[in-house]
Every structure is written in structure tokens, then in C-alpha cells.
Design an enzyme around this catalytic site. Structure first.
Site, short mmCIF file in Angstrom:
data_model
loop_
_atom_site.label_atom_id
_atom_site.label_comp_id
_atom_site.label_asym_id
_atom_site.label_seq_id
_atom_site.Cartn_x
_atom_site.Cartn_y
_atom_site.Cartn_z
N HIS A 86 -5.79 2.70 1.27
CA HIS A 86 -4.95 3.81 1.74
C HIS A 86 -5.55 4.53 2.96
O HIS A 86 -4.89 4.72 3.97
CB HIS A 86 -4.76 4.85 0.62
CG HIS A 86 -4.24 4.28 -0.67
ND1 HIS A 86 -3.27 3.29 -0.70
CD2 HIS A 86 -4.53 4.54 -1.97
CE1 HIS A 86 -3.00 3.01 -1.97
NE2 HIS A 86 -3.75 3.75 -2.76
N ASP A 141 0.91 -1.15 0.00
CA ASP A 141 0.00 0.00 0.00
C ASP A 141 0.94 1.19 0.00
O ASP A 141 1.57 1.50 1.01
CB ASP A 141 -0.86 0.00 1.26
CG ASP A 141 -1.83 1.18 1.28
OD1 ASP A 141 -1.41 2.30 0.92
OD2 ASP A 141 -3.00 0.99 1.66
N HIS A 142 1.08 1.85 -1.15
CA HIS A 142 2.18 2.83 -1.26
C HIS A 142 2.02 3.99 -0.29
O HIS A 142 2.99 4.67 0.02
CB HIS A 142 2.37 3.28 -2.71
CG HIS A 142 1.36 4.27 -3.19
ND1 HIS A 142 0.10 3.91 -3.57
CD2 HIS A 142 1.43 5.62 -3.37
CE1 HIS A 142 -0.57 4.99 -3.96
NE2 HIS A 142 0.22 6.05 -3.84
C1 BG6 Z 1 -3.71 4.56 -6.33
C2 BG6 Z 1 -5.06 4.65 -6.96
O1 BG6 Z 1 -3.65 3.49 -5.44
O2 BG6 Z 1 -3.43 5.76 -5.63
C3 BG6 Z 1 -5.14 5.85 -7.89
O3 BG6 Z 1 -5.35 3.47 -7.68
C4 BG6 Z 1 -4.75 7.10 -7.15
O4 BG6 Z 1 -6.45 5.98 -8.42
C5 BG6 Z 1 -3.41 6.92 -6.44
O5 BG6 Z 1 -4.67 8.17 -8.08
C6 BG6 Z 1 -3.11 8.11 -5.55
O6 BG6 Z 1 -1.80 8.03 -5.11
P1 BG6 Z 1 -1.03 9.33 -4.65
O7 BG6 Z 1 0.27 8.81 -4.15
O8 BG6 Z 1 -0.91 10.22 -5.84
O9 BG6 Z 1 -1.88 9.95 -3.58
#
Ligand code: BG6
Length: 496
Positions: A247, A184-185
Site C-alpha cells: 500500500h 491493492d485496495h
Molecule cells: C490490509 C492489511 O491490507 O489493509 C490490514 O492486511 C490493514 O492489516 C488494512 O488493517 C488497512 O486497510 P484500510 O483500508 O483500513 O486502511
């Protein structure tokens, strides 16, 4: 530098994530001398690249997307030499046998010692197939007699509770939980990691981090982007699945959990699981009162006109998919009883902004009468992006002969505070998986519980067509129904 030698295999190597994030992350790990001395990188995908044409592609990606700018020689050539490619259908055992040969060859040529990290960055429908095929080709962790085998699995892990459980059943036939790294980045973002430092490396916050002092918590993940060519995926997902279930739920867990007994991966993940388990299931009959959904129509972002969601490629013209989701949750435990947690995420909103705001209770007695009219509740904001920092809102006397009170803020910014730019989340997370540190990855019990929390909402939203869609303009604050959700409690969302 990472100690263990290792080969890392990217499934879905011709995809967008590989180009924008994963290969630039590998390159920067190399530039930072973080990769182990003995490493190899293998791309696996259907596209028919040769080793060389894959390397050329990857160089283009690095040039375009790496935070360190154009790839430099002679380091790039040395790095590229460690990169190879296997092309084949994902359900073809022979392709995996080719992969096994490449990995064995890498062990000889690069001294990777049989240690293998598989990264699944394919459409989720392929996850179970790939895991099964790895085992069929003798690449399963229990078949590896010389080193370790781990697997990183991209999100989404399932599309609902049942499919997540079915996927877990398949993956766990081959991998033990300790070998599975569900990525989960958001957990790799510096300010997200700092939530624990703020709470547990300071003495002043934790005593007030509870129902006695906290009025409510707002967690926001707002984006200005639309579906970015991913209409086919997104129209079957929606904001609840795409952002809230993973997230935002992880942010909720970090902010609300009890102090872990130590900083080990399992101690932390035990607490995250416990607090998610304490989230009260939304009463199915009250879903519409406790949530709000939205879908954007045409509008403008930063002065530029953008189309509505239903006009995006691969989106159904009468789509019922939400591009905005807001949910009110309660946590039934001693710390949080009666403190509402408001979660929201949406696309095509006015600004990109992810943050957690803890709003404290009002003061018990107003000493300053009219002079205190500008006085507001204290708010502590953990800013995740694009600003990275912590901001505390408190009340102060306006200079002058009279006693006037106004709300002001004290701001900490990571960039200026530490004089460094945070590394992208993927660098941190890939490095951790290579090291065998699962702290920032989601354990199965938390994934399952997070699905459990969103299921009543998902079911109800899917079953009820929203006649009001589209219901918010691109570039705005989201749908009016979301404002009403908080207004019903006498509260307001923070401005996006
Ligand atoms: C991803 C989603 O997990 O996270 C995308 O699938 C989203 O739809 C993205 O745009 C958002 O990541 P960040 O790091 O730009 O907040």
C-alpha cells in the site's frame, strides 16, 4: 454498466474478506446497475455450503456490512439466483471440474458467454495451487475457446522477494501478465486516484513538485485497530510486509512518478515502475539508522483499554514481529535527489489516519522578523482516510493593527465538495477487472521492485531480535526510535 457478460468466481468464499468486503461490493455493483446484464457469481471454498445456505450466509453479510443497509426484495432474490457455490479442497482437481460444470451451466442459464474472472481471496499459500488446478481442470485462459479469463490475486504477493518470484513463475505458467490483476485496495480509494488528478489536471502543482521546492515527503498509514483475530497471519508478516511493501509503496510511486505519456494502464504503470526502480537500496549496514520498528504494548484507544500485541491470540509471547515500521528512502533521479521520503505505518496508534504530506522548503528570506514567528513551511496534505481531502498550509497575516504572521490552512473535503460518499475501493476494483482495465492493479515489475526495496530491512529486522519490544503504548504516536529517525535530520513527524 459493464459491457461484457461474465461469471466471477471467489476462491475463499467462506472467509472474512468475502463477508465484509467482496459480497457487499458485488451487491452494491448490482444495486448501482453497474454489473453487466448477464452475470453470475460462484463461491468456492472448503466449507460445505449448499447453494441455498451460501446465499443465506451472503445475505447476512450484506445486511451487516453493505453500505446500502439491509438487502431489499425483490432485487435480493433475483441477485441471489445468480449466486451458486462449489465446495471442495483447493488441491482437488475434481472440485475444479465441478466448478467448470457450474461455469458452463452459467453460460447457458445467464448468458455469461464463457467470460471468467477468478478472484483469489484465500491464504497466499494456496495461490499457486489454485492456478495450477484451474489449468488441470481445463479452466486456464488459453483453454477457454469462447471468452476471456482473468485472475485477481489478493495480497500479499509473496512473503519476500524469492517467494514472490517463485509465485510469479507459477502464475505466469498459466496466465499472461495482461490477464493478472494483483489487487491493492489502496489504489481503489478515491483520494488515492485523485493524486494523479491533483498532479496532472492542474497547472500550479507540478512546477513545484520537485527538489527545488520540496523539503521532504511523509507518507503515513496509521491504524487504531490491532491484529483483529489475524494474529496467526500477522505474526509471520509484520507491518513492513503487511502495509509498506504494497500500500505505502504504491502511494510513494503515485506521488513521485513522472507524468505518464497517456492515461492508459501501461503508461501509468511504466512510470510507477521507473520511479520505484530509482529508489536507492538501503545500505545493509545502515538499516538500523535509516529505519525504526515498533511493537505495541497494552494501552488505551479512545478511552478503552486494549491488550498488548504479545497478548493477542496466535501471537508468540516473545514475538519479534513489528507492528510499526518507519523507513527513510531516497529517490535517485533528477526530480527528487536529496529529498527524503519518510514512510510509516503502524497498528494501535492514536488515530486512524492515512495521508501524504509534501513539505515545502523554507522561504529564502524572512522579511517579517519577529512578526513572522508563527510562520511555518508550506505543506500540502493529501488526506486519504478517514478524512478525504486536500489541505494546503500557508502563512497569513493575523487581522489587527500589527503585522503578525501565522500559519493557516485551506481545506478541500471530497464529501462536502462533491456531495457524494466515496464507494468502497473493492467496488471500483472488481468493476475495473470485469471491464478489463488494469490501471489500478499492480504490475509484476512494480511488485518485484517493491520487494527489492524492503528486503535489506526485512532481512536485518528478522535477523536481529529487538530487546526493546514492546516499545510503544497502544493509543500513542509510535516508538521513540521513529521520532529519532526524523530528529536526526532536523525534522518531525506530523501528529497522528
Ligand atoms: C490490509 C492489511 O491490507 O489493509 C490490514 O492486511 C490493514 O492489516 C488494512 O488493517 C488497512 O486497510 P484500510 O483500508 O483500513 O486502511
Amino acid at each position: 454498466r459493464i459491457g461484457d457478460p461474465c461469471s466471477i468466481v471467489f476462491f475463499g468464499a467462506s472467509g472474512d474478506l468475502m463477508k465484509r468486503m467482496l459480497m457487499p461490493a458485488m451487491w452494491n455493483l448490482r444495486l448501482g446497475d453497474i454489473l453487466p446484464a448477464n452475470y453470475a457469481i460462484v463461491g468456492f471454498s472448503r466449507s460445505p455450503f449448499s447453494d441455498q445456505s451460501f446465499r443465506d450466509e451472503m445475505r447476512k453479510s450484506v445486511d451487516e456490512f453493505s453500505r446500502s443497509g439491509l438487502a431489499k426484495e425483490p432485487l435480493w432474490s433475483d441477485f441471489a439466483n445468480h449466486v451458486s457455490y462449489v465446495s471442495g479442497p483447493f488441491d482437488d482437481t475434481d472440485a475444479y471440474k465441478k466448478l467448470r460444470d457450474v461455469l458452463e451451466h452459467n453460460d447457458q442459464q445467464f448468458g455469461t458467454a464463457g467470460n471468467r474472472l477468478f478472484y483469489l481471496s484465500t491464504p497466499p499459500s494456496l495461490f499457486a495451487t489454485i492456478v495450477g488446478k484451474l489449468e488441470d481442470a481445463g479452466l486456464g485462459p488459453h483453454q477457454n475457446k469462447t471468452g476471456w479469463t482473468r485472475i485477481i490475486i489478493e495480497k500479499p504477493f509473496g512473503t519476500d522477494l524469492d517467494s514472490a518470484r517463485a509465485l510469479q513463475t507459477e502464475v505466469s505458467k498459466v496466465f499472461d501478465e495482461k490477464q493478472i490483476y494483483r489487487i491493492d485496495h489502496y489504489l481503489g480509494k478515491e483520494p488515492v486516484q485523485d493524486i494523479m488528478a491533483l498532479r496532472f489536471a492542474n497547472v500550479i502543482f507540478e512546477p513545484i513538485w520537485n527538489r527545488r521546492y520540496v523539503d521532504s515527503v511523509q507518507i503515513t498509514a496509521a491504524e487504531t485497530v490491532g491484529v483483529e483475530g489475524r494474529g496467526g497471519y500477522y505474526d509471520n508478516a509484520g507491518a513492513l510486509r503487511d502495509m509498506i511493501q504494497n500500500h505505502v509503496m504504491n502511494l510513494l510511486a503515485l506521488v513521485a512518478m513522472e507524468p505518464p505519456v497517456n492515461s492508459g494502464a501501461d503508461a501509468i504503470r511504466d512510470e510507477k515502475f521507473k520511479v520505484l526502480s530509482a529508489v536507492r537500496p538501503i545500505d545493509r549496514a545502515r538499516v538500523m539508522q535509516e529505519t525504526a520498528r515498533g511493537q505495541y504494548e497494552a494501552g488505551s484507544i479512545g478511552g478503552k483499554p486494549v491488550p498488548g500485541y504479545r497478548e493477542e491470540p496466535d501471537v508468540r509471547p516473545d514475538s519479534n514481529t513489528e507492528t510499526y515500521a518507519a523507513v527513510k528512502l531516497q529517490i535517485d533521479n533528477w526530480r527528487w535527489a536529496d529529498v527524503p521520503f519518510y514512510l510509516r505505518s503502524g497498528k494501535r496508534l492514536g488515530h486512524k489516519m492515512s495521508e501524504i504530506a509534501i513539505r515545502f522548503r523554507a522561504i529564502p528570506h524572512r522579511l517579517f522578523g519577529e512578526a513572522g514567528e508563527g510562520l511555518d513551511n508550506n505543506v500540502l496534505v493529501m488526506k486519504i482516510q478517514p478524512d478525504e481531502g486536500i489541505s494546503l498550509r500557508f502563512n497569513a497575516k493575523v487581522p489587527g493593527p500589527k503585522m503578525h504572521i501565522r500559519s493557516v490552512s485551506m481545506d478541500f473535503n471530497y464529501g462536502t465538495g462533491f456531495g457524494v460518499v466515496s464507494a468502497p475501493a473493492y467496488e471500483r476494483l472488481i468493476g475495473d477487472a470485469m471491464r478489463g482495465d488494469a490501471t489500478l492493479f499492480t504490475r509484476w515489475d512494480a511488485v518485484e521492485t517493491a520487494w527489492n526495496i524492503v528486503m535489506p530491512v526485512l532481512d536485518r529486522w528478522t535477523a536481529t531480535y529487538d530487546e526493546n519490544f514492546p516499545n510503544y503504548a497502544a493509543g500513542g504516536q509510535g516508538p521513540a526510535s521513529s521520532d529519532r529517525l526524523l530528529a536526526a535530520d532536523g525534522r518531525e513527524w506530523r501528529k497522528i
